[in-house]
Design an enzyme around this catalytic site. Structure first.
Site, PDB file in Angstrom:
ATOM      1  N   ARG A   6      15.615   8.863  -4.267  1.00  0.00           N
ATOM      2  CA  ARG A   6      14.573   9.857  -3.979  1.00  0.00           C
ATOM      3  C   ARG A   6      13.657   9.430  -2.836  1.00  0.00           C
ATOM      4  NH1 ARG A   6      17.788  12.220  -6.506  1.00  0.00           N
ATOM      5  NH2 ARG A   6      17.439  13.735  -8.171  1.00  0.00           N
ATOM      6  N   GLY A  33      -5.957  -5.500 -13.912  1.00  0.00           N
ATOM      7  CA  GLY A  33      -6.036  -4.051 -13.884  1.00  0.00           C
ATOM      8  C   GLY A  33      -5.389  -3.437 -12.662  1.00  0.00           C
ATOM      9  N   ASP A  54      -1.618 -15.747 -11.012  1.00  0.00           N
ATOM     10  CA  ASP A  54      -2.675 -15.401 -11.964  1.00  0.00           C
ATOM     11  C   ASP A  54      -2.695 -16.485 -13.031  1.00  0.00           C
ATOM     12  OD1 ASP A  54      -4.274 -14.192 -14.123  1.00  0.00           O
ATOM     13  OD2 ASP A  54      -4.097 -12.355 -12.935  1.00  0.00           O
ATOM     14  N   ARG A  65      -7.009  -0.988 -19.627  1.00  0.00           N
ATOM     15  CA  ARG A  65      -6.746  -0.741 -18.205  1.00  0.00           C
ATOM     16  C   ARG A  65      -5.542  -1.532 -17.688  1.00  0.00           C
ATOM     17  NH1 ARG A  65     -10.436  -4.584 -18.864  1.00  0.00           N
ATOM     18  NH2 ARG A  65     -10.610  -6.360 -17.430  1.00  0.00           N
ATOM     19  N   LYS A  78      -0.617 -13.958 -18.287  1.00  0.00           N
ATOM     20  CA  LYS A  78      -0.447 -12.659 -17.647  1.00  0.00           C
ATOM     21  C   LYS A  78       0.701 -12.692 -16.646  1.00  0.00           C
ATOM     22  CE  LYS A  78      -5.192 -10.878 -18.002  1.00  0.00           C
ATOM     23  NZ  LYS A  78      -6.381 -10.420 -17.256  1.00  0.00           N
ATOM     24  N   ASP A 122      -9.817  -8.817  -7.405  1.00  0.00           N
ATOM     25  CA  ASP A 122     -11.135  -8.193  -7.541  1.00  0.00           C
ATOM     26  C   ASP A 122     -12.219  -9.249  -7.736  1.00  0.00           C
ATOM     27  OD1 ASP A 122     -12.959  -6.193  -7.501  1.00  0.00           O
ATOM     28  OD2 ASP A 122     -12.220  -5.126  -9.252  1.00  0.00           O
ATOM     29  N   ASN A 123     -12.229 -10.225  -6.817  1.00  0.00           N
ATOM     30  CA  ASN A 123     -13.164 -11.343  -6.869  1.00  0.00           C
ATOM     31  C   ASN A 123     -13.542 -11.673  -5.433  1.00  0.00           C
ATOM     32  OD1 ASN A 123     -13.688 -14.346  -6.577  1.00  0.00           O
ATOM     33  ND2 ASN A 123     -13.729 -14.200  -8.801  1.00  0.00           N
ATOM     34  N   ALA A 125     -14.977 -14.212  -3.870  1.00  0.00           N
ATOM     35  CA  ALA A 125     -14.595 -15.516  -3.339  1.00  0.00           C
ATOM     36  C   ALA A 125     -13.110 -15.556  -3.007  1.00  0.00           C
ATOM     37  CB  ALA A 125     -14.948 -16.621  -4.341  1.00  0.00           C
ATOM     38  N   CYS A 177     -16.176  -6.356 -13.618  1.00  0.00           N
ATOM     39  CA  CYS A 177     -15.723  -5.589 -14.777  1.00  0.00           C
ATOM     40  C   CYS A 177     -16.177  -6.221 -16.090  1.00  0.00           C
ATOM     41  CB  CYS A 177     -14.196  -5.478 -14.756  1.00  0.00           C
ATOM     42  SG  CYS A 177     -13.571  -4.532 -13.348  1.00  0.00           S
TER      43      CYS A 177
END
Length: 321
Positions: A6, A33, A54, A65, A78, A122-123, A125, A177
């Site tokens: 597709r 997230g 991670d 989330r 994770k 999402d940090n 540093a 968060c």
């Protein structure tokens, strides 16, 4: 190639474009997230190699989330559980897992043979360290951040200015968060937009998302895009380092109280709270390394010392990548 039929139908992709994705090598920092939506999209599109970093474990409060995980994943890595889930979706891709904390000293190795970096941590540093490394190696960087019901996604480095060119200084506060909350759909939307930007860069689609930022406001239902192609790189930026980049000659300044950080990053430190920096007399012949948890206080302290004429500075966020 039936799996990708597709998207290969699109004239801007076709067989040639699909082969670009198969050959692509991507570094993703963060499997939370943003990664929960971003990673399945990359794997589904057939991106051939993903190096996933991670060091966190799945917790119950993640699941609203971080939809890549299930109740059975709680307490597990994770990165490792994401790898399992992604390979179930597409066993044709290769996923290399780095399930540990990484710092600036690790990035030269992690960026080896990488075509694109995606910042899903999402940090602040982390973002500055990735941007500095990508700028030096001319590797494109896709970065996103989301808080509450608002966020942004942008393309940096490569053919575009760096994150520092657009945001030369860290924000004044360190809300995230964990402290301020977030809605799952907002995170998923930004993660999907990261994936779309990443695929557009890998496919060399025009106009390029590099040099652009999209702000998403799901409170007032506004989306605003702008370009920053002409942004200039700041001079003499204070870099983030990690413990491996400390030297015996550094003057290490712990900005946290004893109650907040009973043990600092090194044996020999000066503990000076931020409000006392105005009267502090730093050594003239040593690099000053400013230490805090998120990097926010370190950045503010660096501004104070820069105003006093001190330029041999570095910052260290005690919670690393």
């Amino acid at each position: 190639m039936d799996r990708y039929q597709r998207q290969m139908m699109l004239p801007e992709i076709g067989v040639e474009g699909q082969q670009k994705l198969v050959d692509a090598r991507v570094l993703v920092v963060g499997a939370g997230g943003l990664g929960a939506t971003l990673l399945p999209q990359l794997v589904g599109a057939g991106v051939g190699f993903i190096r996933l970093c991670d060091d966190d474990e799945v917790a119950l409060h993640n699941l609203h989330r971080q939809t890549l995980f299930t109740m059975q994943d709680i307490g597990h890595s994770k990165a490792a559980r994401a790898q399992q889930a992604l390979l179930q979706r597409n066993p044709e891709v290769q996923i290399e897992v780095v399930p540990r904390a990484i710092g600036a000293s690790d990035l030269p190795h992690l960026l080896t043979d990488i075509d694109l970096v995606i910042d899903a941590a999402d940090n602040f540093a982390v973002t500055y360290q990735l941007s500095d490394a990508c700028l030096a190696t001319q590797i494109p960087l896709i970065s996103a951040s989301v808080l509450g019901r608002q966020g942004y996604v942008g393309g940096f480095c490569g053919s575009a200015p760096s994150y520092r060119a657009l945001f030369p200084r860290l924000p004044a506060s360190a809300a995230n968060c964990n402290t301020a909350g977030v809605m799952g759909p907002a995170v998923a939307t930004l993660g999907a937009m990261q994936a779309q930007m990443a695929l557009s860069v890998l496919l060399d689609l025009q106009p390029s998302p590099l040099g652009s930022v999209i702000n998403c406001d799901f409170i007032n239902w506004h989306m605003r895009a702008f370009r920053f192609d002409g942004a200039e790189e700041p001079e003499n930026s204070v870099p983030f380092i990690d413990e491996q980049l400390l030297t015996k000659d550094d003057c290490i300044v712990e900005l946290r109280s004893v109650e907040e950080a009973p043990v600092s990053v090194a044996n020999i430190v000066e503990r000076i709270l931020p409000h006392a920096l105005v009267d502090w007399q730093p050594p003239q012949d040593r690099r000053i390394v400013l230490v805090c948890a998120s990097g926010i206080r370190a950045a503010q302290a660096a501004s104070v010392l820069e105003a006093r004429g001190f330029t041999r500075l570095a910052m260290l966020a005690a919670k690393r990548l």
